[in-house]
Motif scaffolding. Structure first.
Motif, PDB file in Angstrom:
ATOM      1  N   ILE A 150       0.840  -1.213   0.000  1.00 41.01           N
ATOM      2  CA  ILE A 150       0.000   0.000   0.000  1.00 41.01           C
ATOM      3  C   ILE A 150       0.868   1.253   0.000  1.00 41.01           C
ATOM      4  O   ILE A 150       0.581   2.231  -0.706  1.00 41.01           O
ATOM      5  CB  ILE A 150      -0.953  -0.022   1.209  1.00 41.01           C
ATOM      6  CG1 ILE A 150      -1.925  -1.196   1.061  1.00 41.01           C
ATOM      7  CG2 ILE A 150      -1.720   1.272   1.317  1.00 41.01           C
ATOM      8  CD1 ILE A 150      -2.855  -1.345   2.207  1.00 41.01           C
ATOM      9  N   LEU A 151       1.978   1.190   0.770  1.00 45.32           N
ATOM     10  CA  LEU A 151       2.894   2.333   0.772  1.00 45.32           C
ATOM     11  C   LEU A 151       3.466   2.557  -0.626  1.00 45.32           C
ATOM     12  O   LEU A 151       3.575   3.700  -1.083  1.00 45.32           O
ATOM     13  CB  LEU A 151       4.044   2.083   1.756  1.00 45.32           C
ATOM     14  CG  LEU A 151       3.733   2.278   3.230  1.00 45.32           C
ATOM     15  CD1 LEU A 151       4.932   1.924   4.075  1.00 45.32           C
ATOM     16  CD2 LEU A 151       3.336   3.716   3.476  1.00 45.32           C
ATOM     17  N   VAL A 204       7.712   7.526   7.986  1.00 45.53           N
ATOM     18  CA  VAL A 204       6.745   7.386   9.075  1.00 45.53           C
ATOM     19  C   VAL A 204       5.841   6.185   8.830  1.00 45.53           C
ATOM     20  O   VAL A 204       5.540   5.405   9.739  1.00 45.53           O
ATOM     21  CB  VAL A 204       5.914   8.682   9.228  1.00 45.53           C
ATOM     22  CG1 VAL A 204       4.833   8.506  10.258  1.00 45.53           C
ATOM     23  CG2 VAL A 204       6.808   9.829   9.619  1.00 45.53           C
ATOM     24  N   GLY A 205       5.447   5.992   7.564  1.00 44.62           N
ATOM     25  CA  GLY A 205       4.583   4.863   7.226  1.00 44.62           C
ATOM     26  C   GLY A 205       5.253   3.537   7.529  1.00 44.62           C
ATOM     27  O   GLY A 205       4.625   2.615   8.072  1.00 44.62           O
ATOM     28  N   LEU A 249       5.161   2.779  11.147  1.00 44.93           N
ATOM     29  CA  LEU A 249       3.858   2.246  11.567  1.00 44.93           C
ATOM     30  C   LEU A 249       3.717   0.785  11.161  1.00 44.93           C
ATOM     31  O   LEU A 249       3.172  -0.035  11.915  1.00 44.93           O
ATOM     32  CB  LEU A 249       2.725   3.075  10.965  1.00 44.93           C
ATOM     33  CG  LEU A 249       2.598   4.493  11.477  1.00 44.93           C
ATOM     34  CD1 LEU A 249       1.513   5.237  10.733  1.00 44.93           C
ATOM     35  CD2 LEU A 249       2.294   4.489  12.958  1.00 44.93           C
ATOM     36  N   ILE A 254       0.890   4.324  -2.703  1.00 41.41           N
ATOM     37  CA  ILE A 254       0.810   5.758  -2.409  1.00 41.41           C
ATOM     38  C   ILE A 254       1.986   6.488  -3.053  1.00 41.41           C
ATOM     39  O   ILE A 254       1.837   7.573  -3.632  1.00 41.41           O
ATOM     40  CB  ILE A 254       0.765   5.983  -0.889  1.00 41.41           C
ATOM     41  CG1 ILE A 254      -0.587   5.538  -0.354  1.00 41.41           C
ATOM     42  CG2 ILE A 254       1.007   7.437  -0.552  1.00 41.41           C
ATOM     43  CD1 ILE A 254      -0.700   5.609   1.133  1.00 41.41           C
ATOM     44  N   LEU A 266       9.667  15.339   0.530  1.00 37.40           N
ATOM     45  CA  LEU A 266       8.591  15.251   1.525  1.00 37.40           C
ATOM     46  C   LEU A 266       7.937  13.878   1.510  1.00 37.40           C
ATOM     47  O   LEU A 266       7.588  13.325   2.555  1.00 37.40           O
ATOM     48  CB  LEU A 266       7.549  16.334   1.255  1.00 37.40           C
ATOM     49  CG  LEU A 266       8.021  17.734   1.621  1.00 37.40           C
ATOM     50  CD1 LEU A 266       7.063  18.773   1.090  1.00 37.40           C
ATOM     51  CD2 LEU A 266       8.132  17.869   3.128  1.00 37.40           C
ATOM     52  N   THR A 267       7.789  13.298   0.304  1.00 43.69           N
ATOM     53  CA  THR A 267       7.160  11.981   0.230  1.00 43.69           C
ATOM     54  C   THR A 267       8.031  10.926   0.895  1.00 43.69           C
ATOM     55  O   THR A 267       7.526  10.000   1.539  1.00 43.69           O
ATOM     56  CB  THR A 267       6.892  11.600  -1.237  1.00 43.69           C
ATOM     57  OG1 THR A 267       6.358  12.738  -1.901  1.00 43.69           O
ATOM     58  CG2 THR A 267       5.912  10.479  -1.334  1.00 43.69           C
ATOM     59  N   ALA A 296       9.981  11.427   3.456  1.00 44.29           N
ATOM     60  CA  ALA A 296       9.775  11.572   4.904  1.00 44.29           C
ATOM     61  C   ALA A 296       8.476  10.903   5.320  1.00 44.29           C
ATOM     62  O   ALA A 296       8.392  10.225   6.351  1.00 44.29           O
ATOM     63  CB  ALA A 296       9.765  13.050   5.273  1.00 44.29           C
ATOM     64  N   GLU A 297       7.460  11.074   4.472  1.00 40.10           N
ATOM     65  CA  GLU A 297       6.159  10.499   4.772  1.00 40.10           C
ATOM     66  C   GLU A 297       6.243   8.972   4.818  1.00 40.10           C
ATOM     67  O   GLU A 297       5.735   8.323   5.736  1.00 40.10           O
ATOM     68  CB  GLU A 297       5.192  10.943   3.679  1.00 40.10           C
ATOM     69  CG  GLU A 297       3.747  10.819   4.029  1.00 40.10           C
ATOM     70  CD  GLU A 297       2.906  11.390   2.911  1.00 40.10           C
ATOM     71  OE1 GLU A 297       2.264  12.408   3.160  1.00 40.10           O
ATOM     72  OE2 GLU A 297       2.907  10.846   1.799  1.00 40.10           O
ATOM     73  N   VAL A 298       6.933   8.389   3.813  1.00 37.03           N
ATOM     74  CA  VAL A 298       7.037   6.937   3.755  1.00 37.03           C
ATOM     75  C   VAL A 298       7.834   6.407   4.952  1.00 37.03           C
ATOM     76  O   VAL A 298       7.543   5.319   5.469  1.00 37.03           O
ATOM     77  CB  VAL A 298       7.666   6.505   2.414  1.00 37.03           C
ATOM     78  CG1 VAL A 298       8.059   5.050   2.448  1.00 37.03           C
ATOM     79  CG2 VAL A 298       6.673   6.726   1.299  1.00 37.03           C
TER      80      VAL A 298
END
Lengths: 99, 490
Positions: free
Chosen positions: A30-31, A74-75, A78, A34, A67-68, A70-72
């Motif tokens: 899923i990551l 965090v993903g 999780l 995205i 930015l993406t 950095a987002e991944v």
């Protein structure tokens, strides 16, 4: 490559990402989906940037990639959290709360 | 130098966040960080207030940062609002995290950076800074949601929030990519200038994608699916932060996009613009959230749905931007202020009712509270009355101005639907009070005991002060909101 084919490719990437987001069950997959959608947007920026001239499109794409990422990060953290608990990282494992 | 003065609210919070991170890493003992974080944020709010009083217009150099950062009164208003909301969340965390054994310094650093992101978002005038602020804010919020690592609910809530949040971010940048392609600009003003003259299919699709992306962030129905789970799974101070600061930041983004990029008369007309879209979102959000909120058994989840419903009331004001951007914009800003203090107070009162790892969650947990702990029950009641919109509280005037803006804009049906919804909403707020004052706890049932915490008490006092002050004398605040909205439009 013409602008239209770039845009078409980007739209196709976005749709593949959307399909993956809805259909895949592994969080890592899923990551990736995205990430595909975000990169489709970057491709549109770069394509229009090339077509229109100037650096604006490229600048945005570089910001957006950073930015993406950095987002991944965090993903993935999780996903690790879920994996440590269940030894697996399918999204169904995270469905204890009522709808 | 003058640029530094104009930027000072952002600089205070940024430097404070860095210093707090150092303090957290090097101090041998934890504790006191909550006070540090709250101090930084309240100082940030005070500095923003100072720049407001001095007059941002007297700092012409501030305009040199446009379009990346628009340092105007609109931005300063949100700086104050976001610092207030973030500061209250930090104070609540100071009591909650210790009481429930998850006190770690990262939480306060995350609050500071996420608030900074929201402030950048509220001041941004270009897709680049806008996206930068949005991600800074959201990444902090994702991490805070998952903060209680041992809890499966926290992981679940954070995962749902993350997946839908980053999906929304992808939609948003795809939308801005198409807007860039259609206009050749990434700054909102440039997009607006081109959008006013030529309307291409590319532009329309881009605008729709941007509005959908923002609707996810303000958790408007039907893009709200992540909200209840994320709000319920998160530690309550993180829930407070999301309900208050993240939502306000997202509304700042929405207002800037609609006023600047899509503010031309052709886009704000009912026949061919965004108002019907926003009005539909408003009606769906209010109605669906209110109907589901009444059926919740958990007070925390009820408050989560209530925060969705309040986004709907604010969207009523956003719809009214089509007629009078200044008055309607001011009503939305005032609404966000009254919503911020009422919601922070309500979540704070819920935090106050739990202790020693046992949180007050269900309605039964609160039964008999009015007799056992009158002060806690009184505080909770005040904030619930404000959320329900009953005078003399901030929530009453919040709803009043928003519905008045809708009526002035000729949207009578929207105002009536909003009013009907706030009557439905009063049911589930008053239900909490019925449990607190008219029910006795069942024999042998687990009853949550209120905690003792100076931090939580301080947060409740500040919120209560604002709720009463805005409810008794709203004139000063509405004047401030009008000035903020005036420059937001220009």
């Amino acid at each position: 490559m013409s602008l239209a084919s770039c845009l078409l490719l980007a739209a196709a990437l976005f749709c593949v990402g959307l399909y993956g987001l809805l259909a895949r069950r592994q969080i890592v997959a899923i990551l990736l989906s995205i990430e595909l959608m975000a990169n489709a947007a970057n491709l549109v920026f770069v394509a229009f940037g090339h077509y229109r001239g100037g650096a604006l499109g490229q600048v945005f794409a570089v910001f957006s990639i950073a930015l993406t990422v950095a987002e991944v990060a965090v993903g993935l953290a999780l996903a690790m959290l879920l994996y440590r608990r269940h030894g697996d990282s399918r999204v169904e494992l995270a469905s204890e709360m009522k709808r | 130098m003058n640029i530094a003065l104009a930027l000072s609210p952002l600089l205070v919070v940024a430097l404070g966040a860095l210093l707090l991170m150092l303090a957290e890493a090097f101090s041998p003992r934890q504790g006191g960080l909550a006070l540090g974080a709250a101090t930084v944020l309240f100082v940030g709010a005070a500095v923003a207030g100072g720049v407001w009083m001095y007059g941002i217009e007297r700092l012409p150099e501030a305009a040199s940062l446009a379009p990346w950062l628009l340092l105007d009164r609109f931005g300063l208003f949100f700086d104050m609002l976001l610092c207030l909301g973030g500061g209250l969340a930090a104070l609540l965390a100071g009591g909650y995290l210790v009481e429930h054994g998850i006190e770690r310094g990262e939480f306060y650093v995350l609050i500071l950076f996420a608030t900074l992101g929201a402030m950048i978002l509220a001041s941004s005038g270009d897709a680049v800074t806008l996206f930068l602020g949005l991600e800074t804010m959201s990444l902090g919020a994702y991490a805070m949601t998952a903060f209680r690592r041992a809890s499966p609910r926290a992981a679940e809530g954070a995962l749902k929030y993350f997946l839908l949040g980053s999906f929304a971010a992808a939609i948003l940048i795809y939308g801005f990519a198409l807007l860039y392609g259609a206009t050749g600009h990434t700054d909102l003003a440039g997009i607006g200038a081109t959008a006013a003259t030529a309307r291409t299919p590319l532009l329309v699709v881009g605008a729709v994608l941007v509005i959908v992306g923002v609707a996810f962030k303000v958790s408007a129905v039907p893009f709200h699916a992540w909200t209840p789970d994320a709000y319920e799974g998160a530690p309550t101070p993180a829930t407070t932060f999301m309900a208050v600061a993240v939502k306000a930041g997202a509304f700042a983004l929405l207002l800037r996009v609609l006023l600047i990029a899509l503010g031309d008369a052709s886009w704000t007309s009912w026949a061919a613009g965004w108002p019907p879209v926003v009005a539909t979102l408003a009606v769906l959000t209010m109605t669906v959230a209110n109907l589901i909120a009444g059926r919740q058994e958990s007070v925390k989840r009820m408050l989560a749905y209530s925060s969705i419903a309040h986004a709907g009331y604010a969207l009523v004001g956003v719809t009214a931007l089509m007629r009078d951007p200044t008055q309607a914009g001011a009503s939305v800003l005032f609404y966000l202020l009254s919503y911020t203090v009422s919601t922070a107070g309500a979540f704070g009162a819920l935090i106050l009712c739990g202790s020693h790892g046992r949180e007050a969650v269900s309605y039964e947990d609160l039964s008999g509270l009015g007799r056992r702990h009158p002060a806690a029950a009184l505080a909770f009641s005040l904030f619930l009355l404000s959320l329900a919109g009953i005078p003399p509280t901030a929530g009453f005037f919040g709803k009043w101005f928003v519905f008045k803006a809708a009526i002035d804009g000729g949207l009578y049906w929207l105002a009536i639907l909003g009013f009907v919804n706030s009557v439905i909403g009063a049911y589930y707020y008053l239900r909490v009070m019925v449990y607190m004052y008219m029910r006795e706890p069942a024999a042998g049932a687990p009853v949550a005991l209120p905690m003792r915490s100076g931090y939580v008490t301080a947060a409740l006092l500040v919120s209560a002060l604002f709720v009463l002050a805005l409810g008794l004398v709203p004139t000063r605040a509405i004047e401030v909101a009008v000035r903020a909205a005036t420059l937001g439009a220009g």
